[in-house]
Scaffold this motif. Structure first.
Motif, short mmCIF file in Angstrom:
data_model
loop_
_atom_site.label_atom_id
_atom_site.label_comp_id
_atom_site.label_asym_id
_atom_site.label_seq_id
_atom_site.Cartn_x
_atom_site.Cartn_y
_atom_site.Cartn_z
N LEU A 49 64.61 79.24 73.53
CA LEU A 49 66.05 79.23 73.28
C LEU A 49 66.53 80.54 72.65
O LEU A 49 67.72 80.75 72.50
CB LEU A 49 66.44 78.03 72.40
N ASN A 50 65.59 81.41 72.31
CA ASN A 50 66.00 82.74 71.89
C ASN A 50 65.77 83.76 72.99
O ASN A 50 65.74 84.96 72.75
CB ASN A 50 65.27 83.15 70.60
N ARG A 91 55.40 74.33 65.79
CA ARG A 91 56.70 74.76 66.30
C ARG A 91 57.31 75.83 65.39
O ARG A 91 57.88 76.82 65.85
CB ARG A 91 57.62 73.54 66.38
N VAL A 112 57.53 80.88 66.21
CA VAL A 112 58.50 81.97 66.16
C VAL A 112 58.05 83.08 65.21
O VAL A 112 58.79 84.01 64.95
CB VAL A 112 59.92 81.48 65.76
N VAL A 165 59.92 75.95 71.94
CA VAL A 165 61.38 75.84 72.04
C VAL A 165 62.09 76.97 71.29
O VAL A 165 63.08 77.53 71.78
CB VAL A 165 61.88 74.46 71.58
N GLY A 166 61.58 77.34 70.12
CA GLY A 166 62.23 78.39 69.34
C GLY A 166 62.23 79.72 70.08
O GLY A 166 63.16 80.51 69.97
#
Lengths: 290, 282
Positions: A150-151, A199, A203, A146-147
């Motif tokens: 969404l970036n 998670r 990133v 997700v990190g």
């Protein structure tokens, strides 16, 4: 918000690396601390004070945190250890009345500089919370990526690679590789916490902050998290807040003891637990208060 | 001995409280079944294909239907949704995520007052604002009044369900270096989506049955409307017109219309729930 006006501008470090001969020898170099910048040090924290409204939570805390090692923060409830941890990735700013003075540098860069976006700081300094909090609307794999997604990272290959790498680093891959699309909430408590670690790892941060990551887990799951932390310190700088004295002794290289918002003692973990210099530290680690 | 009797006294009190709460819960849902069965009994006989495909016929002429009113209600609800959902949802997001305490208080207070404004006053307001200016009753005015009624309802429910999202998710997203608005859209609103949609449905169901504000705005007619500036029929209006008329034939049609209105609302509920159902629900 930031009272560190005498602070070195961030560009200075870049200048240094570009033209080392010029800046280093300047006699009127404004900041004596600059020499301490070394890759062995992740955070340099100088005279850090944090208050929420009229309530001062941290007073004049100064310490250096070593890179690629585990630093434990211990102290009784309300001593400011969580606030200290959150100031390292500017999460404490989510509280409306938060005020901070002092300096925090991450690998030489002032993370409270006027041109620094807290969002970017948080990409470099990840965080794992006391209560595992995988996003309930997302599957296991979506939670890990997700990190990135969404970036703006859309490349399937990159996402797949990071997914596998992060889950392996978090020692969760073997348990979930056959059900990556299952609900994250179908995992056990310990697995959920390792999912949150994966998670955070996805990133690719430089530092991972952990706020009592195992306090809600059973002994077996706790052991797994501790083994994981020891494994991760090869690549990451880890700062962990813990209430569990044995845990701090088992996994950390340095320990900082906080009491009533002040840093009482900061030394190698072995020294803190066997031969502390301050009476208060000894009383706390031997269970006489707190 | 004494403690044993005290024990049975406490147990009795416990059972009594349980029964009282059960009775209250039953009393709440009984009206729905009463209404539904009554509508079925009185209206089902008049339901046929013509009811859904034909325009109303004049008094005395048998047959005819409410096709224009059914379509009219759908059109008005569509317009109301287009107006009410974005303003209500975005306003609710602002209120829950961005507004300062003071601003939030003012907006919340205002929205609560608006939610208490009688619907006939909404009708009069839109009559003055839109109908007089456009020099006529219209689809647009009807959609606007229903949409305006939806906004404060949607705003408040959206705000409330967003505030129920545990702060742990917000923190986890921000700690991943996800920007604020991304966190709000993709994590917080996503987590609360089902509850937000439930709020939308409740407000839609409420305005679907509104009659008074439509009397001042959409006005109703018994033909097809082709322009946004034409008056338009709606089920509640048609039911009202037929129900107060002195003809048995029209009364039967009014019952059928009420049944259709209730079924429409139920259907919208079911469809939207299916669309937003939890991916991971067992």
């Amino acid at each position: 918000m930031n009272a560190s006006t005498i602070d070195f501008p961030v560009q200075m470090n870049r200048n240094e690396s570009n033209a080392p001969g010029q800046n280093m020898q300047k006699p009127n170099s404004p900041e004596p601390e600059a020499h301490a910048i070394a890759p062995a040090t992740a955070f340099q924290i100088g005279k850090l004070s944090v208050s929420f409204g009229a309530h001062t939570v941290l007073k004049d805390v100064s310490l250096d945190i070593k890179a690629r090692s585990v630093t434990a923060i211990i102290g009784p409830s309300g001593c400011g250890k969580s606030t200290f941890l959150r100031s390292l990735n500017r999460m404490h700013e989510l509280v409306p009345d938060a005020r901070m003075t002092g300096t925090i540098r991450l690998f030489g860069e002032n993370i409270y500089g006027p041109e620094i976006d807290p969002v970017v700081v948080r990409r470099r300094v990840g965080m794992v919370f006391q209560k595992s909090n995988p996003f309930p609307t997302m599957s296991i794999s979506e939670n890990v990526t997700v990190g990135l997604r969404l970036n703006g990272i859309r490349n399937k290959g990159i996402l797949q690679e990071r997914l596998e790498k992060s889950l392996k680093m978090a020692a969760l891959w073997d348990e979930v590789k056959d059900r990556l699309n299952a609900a994250s909430t179908s995992l056990s408590g310990g697995q959920q916490q390792r999912l949150c670690i994966a998670r955070a790892l996805a990133v690719e941060p430089e530092v991972i902050l952990m706020d009592e990551p195992a306090s809600a887990l059973d002994p077996l799951a706790t052991t797994k998290i501790e083994e994981l932390i020891l494994d991760l310190k090869k690549d990451f700088t880890i700062v962990i807040v813990t209430h569990n004295m044995q845990q701090a002794a088992r996994i950390s290289d340095q320990t900082a003891f906080f009491y009533l918002g002040e840093l009482v003692e900061y030394a190698a973990t072995r020294k803190i637990f066997t031969n502390p210099s301050v009476k208060q530290t000894e009383d706390y680690v031997t269970g006489r208060f707190g | 001995m004494e403690s044993a009797s005290h024990h049975s006294y406490r147990k009795g009190k416990n059972v009594l409280m349980q029964l009282v709460t059960l009775a209250c819960a039953l009393l709440t849902i009984i009206p729905l079944f009463l209404i539904f069965f009554h509508l079925l009994r009185s209206g089902f006989g008049s339901l046929n294909l013509a009811f859904f495909t034909h325009l109303p016929r004049p008094v005395g002429e048998p047959g005819g239907g409410m096709a224009n009113a059914i379509v009219g209600t759908l059109v008005l609800l569509g317009l109301a949704t287009v107006l009410g959902v974005p303003f209500g949802v975005f306003g609710g997001v602002y209120l829950a995520e961005y507004a300062s305490r003071r601003v939030a208080w003012i907006i919340r207070f205002t929205a609560d007052i608006l939610n208490g404004v009688p619907s006939i006053i909404w009708g009069m307001a839109v009559y003055a604002l839109v109908v007089l200016r456009m020099k006529g009753f219209s689809v647009l005015a009807g959609g606007i009044v229903l949409g305006m009624m939806m906004i404060p309802m949607v705003l408040r429910t959206t705000e409330e369900v967003l505030l129920l999202v545990p702060s742990g998710y917000r923190e986890a997203a921000l700690a991943l270096g996800i920007s604020r608005w991304r966190t709000v859209c993709s994590i917080i609103v996503r987590t609360a989506l089902k509850a937000i949609v439930t709020g939308l449905l409740l407000s839609l169901a409420r305005v679907a049955g509104e009659t008074a504000p439509l009397l001042f705005t959409a006005f109703g007619n018994s033909v097809w409307s082709h322009h946004l500036s034409d008056p338009i029929a709606a089920l509640p209006l048609q039911i009202f017109t037929f129900a107060i008329a002195p003809y048995d034939d029209w009364h039967r049609q009014a019952w059928a219309g009420a049944l259709v209105l209730l079924l429409m609302i139920t259907l919208i509920n079911i469809v939207v729930r299916l669309l937003t159902r939890d991916r991971f629900a067992k």
